[in-house]
Motif scaffolding. Structure first.
Motif, short mmCIF file in Angstrom:
data_model
loop_
_atom_site.label_atom_id
_atom_site.label_comp_id
_atom_site.label_asym_id
_atom_site.label_seq_id
_atom_site.Cartn_x
_atom_site.Cartn_y
_atom_site.Cartn_z
N VAL A 27 -2.20 -22.53 -6.44
CA VAL A 27 -1.11 -22.10 -5.56
C VAL A 27 -1.43 -20.71 -5.03
CG1 VAL A 27 1.35 -21.53 -5.42
CG2 VAL A 27 0.60 -23.45 -6.84
N VAL A 28 -1.20 -20.51 -3.73
CA VAL A 28 -1.36 -19.20 -3.11
C VAL A 28 0.01 -18.73 -2.67
CG1 VAL A 28 -2.38 -17.92 -1.19
CG2 VAL A 28 -3.69 -19.73 -2.31
N LEU A 29 0.38 -17.50 -3.07
CA LEU A 29 1.65 -16.91 -2.67
C LEU A 29 1.42 -15.82 -1.64
CD1 LEU A 29 3.47 -16.47 -6.11
CD2 LEU A 29 3.97 -18.14 -4.33
N LEU A 30 2.25 -15.83 -0.59
CA LEU A 30 2.20 -14.82 0.47
C LEU A 30 3.53 -14.07 0.46
CD1 LEU A 30 0.83 -17.20 3.25
CD2 LEU A 30 -0.51 -15.76 1.72
N PRO A 31 3.56 -12.81 0.02
CA PRO A 31 4.83 -12.08 -0.06
C PRO A 31 5.50 -11.87 1.30
CG PRO A 31 3.10 -10.93 -1.25
CD PRO A 31 2.45 -12.06 -0.53
N ASN A 32 4.73 -11.57 2.33
CA ASN A 32 5.23 -11.38 3.70
C ASN A 32 6.27 -10.28 3.83
OD1 ASN A 32 3.50 -13.36 4.55
ND2 ASN A 32 5.04 -14.94 4.53
N GLY A 33 6.25 -9.33 2.94
CA GLY A 33 7.17 -8.19 3.02
C GLY A 33 6.66 -7.06 2.16
N ARG A 34 6.78 -5.85 2.67
CA ARG A 34 6.26 -4.69 1.94
C ARG A 34 6.87 -4.57 0.55
NH1 ARG A 34 7.20 -2.71 7.26
NH2 ARG A 34 9.28 -2.17 6.58
N GLY A 35 8.14 -4.88 0.41
CA GLY A 35 8.81 -4.70 -0.87
C GLY A 35 8.74 -5.88 -1.81
N LEU A 36 8.05 -6.94 -1.43
CA LEU A 36 8.03 -8.15 -2.25
C LEU A 36 6.76 -8.35 -3.06
CD1 LEU A 36 9.71 -10.70 0.17
CD2 LEU A 36 10.66 -9.68 -1.88
N THR A 37 5.72 -7.58 -2.79
CA THR A 37 4.44 -7.82 -3.44
C THR A 37 4.55 -7.75 -4.96
OG1 THR A 37 3.26 -7.01 -1.50
CG2 THR A 37 2.03 -7.09 -3.57
N ALA A 38 5.20 -6.74 -5.49
CA ALA A 38 5.31 -6.61 -6.95
C ALA A 38 6.07 -7.79 -7.56
CB ALA A 38 6.00 -5.30 -7.31
N THR A 39 7.15 -8.22 -6.91
CA THR A 39 7.94 -9.35 -7.41
C THR A 39 7.10 -10.62 -7.43
OG1 THR A 39 9.98 -8.38 -6.60
CG2 THR A 39 9.98 -10.76 -6.97
N VAL A 40 6.34 -10.85 -6.36
CA VAL A 40 5.51 -12.05 -6.26
C VAL A 40 4.38 -12.00 -7.27
CG1 VAL A 40 3.95 -13.30 -4.71
CG2 VAL A 40 6.16 -12.53 -3.88
N GLU A 41 3.78 -10.82 -7.47
CA GLU A 41 2.70 -10.69 -8.47
C GLU A 41 3.22 -10.94 -9.88
OE1 GLU A 41 1.05 -6.85 -7.58
OE2 GLU A 41 -0.37 -7.71 -6.13
N GLN A 42 4.44 -10.49 -10.17
CA GLN A 42 5.02 -10.74 -11.49
C GLN A 42 5.27 -12.24 -11.69
OE1 GLN A 42 8.45 -8.22 -11.44
NE2 GLN A 42 7.25 -6.35 -11.71
N ALA A 43 5.74 -12.92 -10.65
CA ALA A 43 5.95 -14.38 -10.74
C ALA A 43 4.62 -15.09 -10.95
CB ALA A 43 6.64 -14.89 -9.48
N ALA A 44 3.57 -14.63 -10.26
CA ALA A 44 2.24 -15.22 -10.44
C ALA A 44 1.77 -15.03 -11.87
CB ALA A 44 1.25 -14.61 -9.46
N GLY A 45 2.03 -13.85 -12.44
CA GLY A 45 1.65 -13.59 -13.83
C GLY A 45 2.38 -14.52 -14.80
N ARG A 46 3.68 -14.72 -14.56
CA ARG A 46 4.43 -15.63 -15.44
C ARG A 46 3.91 -17.06 -15.30
NH1 ARG A 46 8.58 -12.31 -13.37
NH2 ARG A 46 9.25 -13.92 -11.89
#
Length: 196
Positions: A27-46
């Motif tokens: 799965v590839v996640l694209l945050p598409n927002g400056r403030g979402l990268t950390a949230t998306v990376e944490q979800a990827a880690g989980r």
């Protein structure tokens, strides 16, 4: 693609559920927002902890996400595909028109509430009184070094004639540039522009 710029427990839960239910090996996640990268990376880690292979391609805007999706090749090795997607996103300059909500001092001068601000890669580069002239000036600035492709996404407060105006301007001044425009009503912006 993750829409919007708001993060919180609801987004965390939605991402966790989507990643678990995806059923895909990669799965590839694209945050598409400056403030979402950390949230998306944490979800990827989980998701990794639960045995899912998840990669985050850093995209600061939906126009960068579209550039990444344009080169996505499901037949390619996942790591190579993620690299190609990241390169396409990084090669896409992002522009934005928004309305100032408060007075502020910017790199190009003082703005007042209601002024139209033009940003390139997150920095204010112009202040204008109206949307059509701001869009024209933003495009001219972004195309100074040349480009082949322009992607435009209109915002929820964009004038209905904005895409037509941009199309006419590019045909007249930059006929070598291919424009793809979408009336998608993105929140919090009048216009998003990607230049490749």
């Amino acid at each position: 693609m993750v829409p919007g710029n708001s993060a919180g427990p609801e987004l965390d839960a939605a991402l966790d559920d989507a990643l678990l239910e995806a059923g895909a090996r990669h799965v590839v996640l694209l945050p598409n927002g400056r403030g979402l990268t950390a949230t998306v990376e944490q979800a990827a880690g989980r998701a990794w902890e639960r045995g899912r292979e998840v990669v985050v391609v850093p995209t600061a805007s939906p126009v960068q996400g579209l550039a990444a999706l344009a080169v996505h090749d499901p037949g390619r090795r996942p790591a190579d595909d993620a690299v190609s997607m990241a390169e396409a996103a990084a090669a896409t300059r992002r522009g934005e028109l928004m309305v100032a909500r408060r007075a502020a001092l910017t790199w190009v001068g003082r703005c007042e509430p209601g002024d139209v601000l033009g940003l390139v890669d997150g920095e204010v580069v112009l202040i204008a009184d109206d949307v059509p002239s701001a869009a024209a000036r933003l495009l001219d600035r972004m195309l100074t070094n040349g480009a082949e492709i322009v992607t435009a996404l209109t915002g929820q407060d964009a004038p209905p004639t904005l895409l037509g105006s941009i199309t006419g301007r590019l045909r007249a001044d930059h006929p070598e540039v291919e424009l793809t425009g979408y009336d998608v009503r993105v929140p919090d912006a009048i216009l998003l522009v990607g230049v490749e």
